[in-house]
Write a protein that holds these residues in place. Structure first.
Motif, PDB file in Angstrom:
ATOM      1  N   MET A 195       0.823  -1.195   0.000  1.00 35.80           N
ATOM      2  CA  MET A 195       0.000   0.000   0.000  1.00 35.80           C
ATOM      3  C   MET A 195       0.866   1.257   0.000  1.00 35.80           C
ATOM      4  SD  MET A 195      -3.175  -1.054   2.374  1.00 35.80           S
ATOM      5  CE  MET A 195      -2.099  -1.836   3.558  1.00 35.80           C
ATOM      6  N   ILE A 196       0.336   2.288  -0.614  1.00 33.12           N
ATOM      7  CA  ILE A 196       1.091   3.535  -0.752  1.00 33.12           C
ATOM      8  C   ILE A 196       0.571   4.562   0.242  1.00 33.12           C
ATOM      9  CG2 ILE A 196       1.598   5.457  -2.300  1.00 33.12           C
ATOM     10  CD1 ILE A 196       1.410   3.496  -4.622  1.00 33.12           C
ATOM     11  N   HIS A 197       1.470   5.156   1.003  1.00 33.61           N
ATOM     12  CA  HIS A 197       1.065   6.224   1.917  1.00 33.61           C
ATOM     13  C   HIS A 197       1.905   7.478   1.652  1.00 33.61           C
ATOM     14  CE1 HIS A 197       4.636   5.454   4.329  1.00 33.61           C
ATOM     15  NE2 HIS A 197       4.268   4.195   4.534  1.00 33.61           N
ATOM     16  N   LEU A 231       5.135   8.812  -0.959  1.00 32.35           N
ATOM     17  CA  LEU A 231       4.970   9.923  -1.901  1.00 32.35           C
ATOM     18  C   LEU A 231       6.056  10.979  -1.699  1.00 32.35           C
ATOM     19  CD1 LEU A 231       2.568   9.758  -3.771  1.00 32.35           C
ATOM     20  CD2 LEU A 231       1.509  11.584  -2.479  1.00 32.35           C
ATOM     21  N   LEU A 282       1.172  -0.808  -8.532  1.00 32.54           N
ATOM     22  CA  LEU A 282       0.793   0.331  -7.682  1.00 32.54           C
ATOM     23  C   LEU A 282       1.778   1.492  -7.885  1.00 32.54           C
ATOM     24  CD1 LEU A 282      -0.236  -0.811  -4.080  1.00 32.54           C
ATOM     25  CD2 LEU A 282      -1.483   0.731  -5.589  1.00 32.54           C
ATOM     26  N   SER A 284       3.731   2.047 -10.396  1.00 32.66           N
ATOM     27  CA  SER A 284       3.619   2.570 -11.764  1.00 32.66           C
ATOM     28  C   SER A 284       2.420   3.492 -11.938  1.00 32.66           C
ATOM     29  CB  SER A 284       3.473   1.421 -12.768  1.00 32.66           C
ATOM     30  OG  SER A 284       4.577   0.566 -12.689  1.00 32.66           O
ATOM     31  N   SER A 285       1.448   3.376 -11.043  1.00 35.02           N
ATOM     32  CA  SER A 285       0.246   4.198 -11.168  1.00 35.02           C
ATOM     33  C   SER A 285       0.474   5.633 -10.696  1.00 35.02           C
ATOM     34  CB  SER A 285      -0.907   3.581 -10.371  1.00 35.02           C
ATOM     35  OG  SER A 285      -0.692   3.761  -8.985  1.00 35.02           O
ATOM     36  N   LEU A 286       1.636   5.889 -10.105  1.00 37.81           N
ATOM     37  CA  LEU A 286       1.924   7.245  -9.626  1.00 37.81           C
ATOM     38  C   LEU A 286       2.447   8.112 -10.771  1.00 37.81           C
ATOM     39  CD1 LEU A 286       3.661   6.360  -6.234  1.00 37.81           C
ATOM     40  CD2 LEU A 286       1.336   7.226  -6.567  1.00 37.81           C
ATOM     41  N   ARG A 287       1.904   9.313 -10.837  1.00 39.01           N
ATOM     42  CA  ARG A 287       2.224  10.245 -11.912  1.00 39.01           C
ATOM     43  C   ARG A 287       3.732  10.495 -12.045  1.00 39.01           C
ATOM     44  NH1 ARG A 287      -1.956  13.422 -13.255  1.00 39.01           N
ATOM     45  NH2 ARG A 287      -2.808  13.287 -11.154  1.00 39.01           N
ATOM     46  N   GLN A 288       4.420  10.604 -10.910  1.00 40.98           N
ATOM     47  CA  GLN A 288       5.836  10.980 -10.969  1.00 40.98           C
ATOM     48  C   GLN A 288       6.765   9.812 -11.308  1.00 40.98           C
ATOM     49  OE1 GLN A 288       6.158  13.105  -7.053  1.00 40.98           O
ATOM     50  NE2 GLN A 288       6.762  14.784  -8.377  1.00 40.98           N
ATOM     51  N   ILE A 320      -3.257   3.914  -0.241  1.00 41.39           N
ATOM     52  CA  ILE A 320      -3.817   3.445  -1.514  1.00 41.39           C
ATOM     53  C   ILE A 320      -3.409   1.998  -1.759  1.00 41.39           C
ATOM     54  CG2 ILE A 320      -3.731   3.757  -4.024  1.00 41.39           C
ATOM     55  CD1 ILE A 320      -3.297   6.734  -3.520  1.00 41.39           C
ATOM     56  N   LEU A 354      -7.056   1.283  -6.890  1.00 43.22           N
ATOM     57  CA  LEU A 354      -6.564   1.441  -8.257  1.00 43.22           C
ATOM     58  C   LEU A 354      -7.534   0.841  -9.265  1.00 43.22           C
ATOM     59  CD1 LEU A 354      -3.827   2.778  -8.577  1.00 43.22           C
ATOM     60  CD2 LEU A 354      -2.890   0.563  -9.195  1.00 43.22           C
ATOM     61  N   ALA A 358      -4.102  14.665  -1.453  1.00 40.49           N
ATOM     62  CA  ALA A 358      -2.785  14.710  -2.106  1.00 40.49           C
ATOM     63  C   ALA A 358      -2.398  13.329  -2.635  1.00 40.49           C
ATOM     64  CB  ALA A 358      -1.728  15.214  -1.121  1.00 40.49           C
ATOM     65  N   LEU A 359      -2.702  12.298  -1.872  1.00 39.97           N
ATOM     66  CA  LEU A 359      -2.396  10.928  -2.297  1.00 39.97           C
ATOM     67  C   LEU A 359      -3.160  10.590  -3.580  1.00 39.97           C
ATOM     68  CD1 LEU A 359      -2.323   8.395   0.698  1.00 39.97           C
ATOM     69  CD2 LEU A 359      -0.599   8.684  -1.068  1.00 39.97           C
ATOM     70  N   SER A 372      -4.434  12.619  -5.745  1.00 38.02           N
ATOM     71  CA  SER A 372      -3.962  13.461  -6.856  1.00 38.02           C
ATOM     72  C   SER A 372      -2.660  12.956  -7.449  1.00 38.02           C
ATOM     73  CB  SER A 372      -3.742  14.901  -6.370  1.00 38.02           C
ATOM     74  OG  SER A 372      -4.927  15.437  -5.866  1.00 38.02           O
ATOM     75  N   SER A 373      -1.931  12.151  -6.691  1.00 40.70           N
ATOM     76  CA  SER A 373      -0.633  11.670  -7.180  1.00 40.70           C
ATOM     77  C   SER A 373      -0.783  10.526  -8.181  1.00 40.70           C
ATOM     78  CB  SER A 373       0.230  11.216  -6.002  1.00 40.70           C
ATOM     79  OG  SER A 373      -0.243   9.968  -5.503  1.00 40.70           O
ATOM     80  N   LEU A 374      -2.014  10.036  -8.342  1.00 39.51           N
ATOM     81  CA  LEU A 374      -2.240   8.941  -9.287  1.00 39.51           C
ATOM     82  C   LEU A 374      -2.394   9.479 -10.710  1.00 39.51           C
ATOM     83  CD1 LEU A 374      -4.746   6.795  -7.193  1.00 39.51           C
ATOM     84  CD2 LEU A 374      -2.324   6.326  -7.596  1.00 39.51           C
ATOM     85  N   ARG A 375      -1.710   8.828 -11.638  1.00 36.24           N
ATOM     86  CA  ARG A 375      -1.666   9.247 -13.042  1.00 36.24           C
ATOM     87  C   ARG A 375      -3.063   9.399 -13.645  1.00 36.24           C
ATOM     88  NH1 ARG A 375       3.031   8.094 -15.449  1.00 36.24           N
ATOM     89  NH2 ARG A 375       3.385   6.351 -14.048  1.00 36.24           N
ATOM     90  N   VAL A 420      -5.850  10.158 -12.250  1.00 37.36           N
ATOM     91  CA  VAL A 420      -6.728  11.135 -11.588  1.00 37.36           C
ATOM     92  C   VAL A 420      -6.401  12.542 -12.099  1.00 37.36           C
ATOM     93  CG1 VAL A 420      -7.347  12.167  -9.358  1.00 37.36           C
ATOM     94  CG2 VAL A 420      -6.991   9.686  -9.547  1.00 37.36           C
ATOM     95  N   ASP A 421      -7.394  13.206 -12.679  1.00 32.21           N
ATOM     96  CA  ASP A 421      -7.166  14.550 -13.200  1.00 32.21           C
ATOM     97  C   ASP A 421      -7.333  15.618 -12.125  1.00 32.21           C
ATOM     98  OD1 ASP A 421      -6.776  14.013 -16.162  1.00 32.21           O
ATOM     99  OD2 ASP A 421      -8.601  12.905 -15.728  1.00 32.21           O
TER     100      ASP A 421
END
Lengths: 123, 123
Positions: free
Chosen positions: A1-3, A7, A48, A50-54, B2, B7, B47-48, B50-53, B55-56
């Motif tokens: 899980m991501i917390h 981030l 999981l 890979s799903s992060l924008r950054q 998350i 996801l 914030a978490l 919003s960090s997902l690719r 999610v706009d």
């Protein structure tokens, strides 16, 4: 899980370069280090991350040998999480011996309480 | 935090349109529904998310009144998570009464065990 601790680490790592490749720990490594099964398996953790924008890419590591991964990814900078056991000096020395040029940066933590187990203590 | 269940839900919701706006629950709503403090507060959860690719945008909801949020966001489709308590028929009826045109879709779950509490039962 991501917390939010993850981030924070990912944002700091991303700020050190243009492309962020995250090396995801193998299940076998987690079993060895934590003495328990991972909550999610390595492919689920990779998806999981890979799903992060950054995050530009996620790759599964090679247990017990980070240098195979470094030779494949060829990073300019290696960003170590604040709680990762690897030694900066060892990575720098061993990479040099293999002809890999890179810098090693140790990331800080916003707060040591930002760990899954701490976040869930009252859960 | 998350996990892969979130996801899955977000991917399904994203597939229903072009822009995905996630309405994040208020702390007060979580306290009321779950009878405990949220693990992360509403700004951290926002914030978490919003960090997902995929999610706009993420917006904080309005406790007890989803229609203010719907009037602000003006979505074409409302995607409800499989475990959200809102009734599809009620949202459709109430939106119509307010002159808001939208479709309501109830998302499925890949597995009911994909909940934080279930994932952490052996943690």
């Amino acid at each position: 899980m991501i917390h939010r601790g993850h981030l924070y680490t990912i944002s700091k790592a991303k700020s050190l370069g243009d492309v962020l490749v995250v090396v995801v720990a193998r299940d076998s490594t987690i079993r060895k280090r934590k003495g328990r099964e991972p909550v999610s398996d390595e492919n689920q953790r990779s998806a999981l991350i890979s799903s992060l924008r950054q995050v530009d890419a996620a790759v599964l590591g090679v247990e017990g040998n980070i240098y195979d991964t470094l030779e494949r990814v060829k990073p300019d900078v290696v960003a170590l999480g604040y709680d990762q056991h690897h030694m900066e000096s060892e990575i720098e020395r061993e990479s040099k011996a293999r002809g890999i040029r890179l810098d090693v940066v140790r990331l800080d933590s916003p707060s040591p309480s930002l760990k899954t187990t701490a976040l869930l203590k009252d859960f």
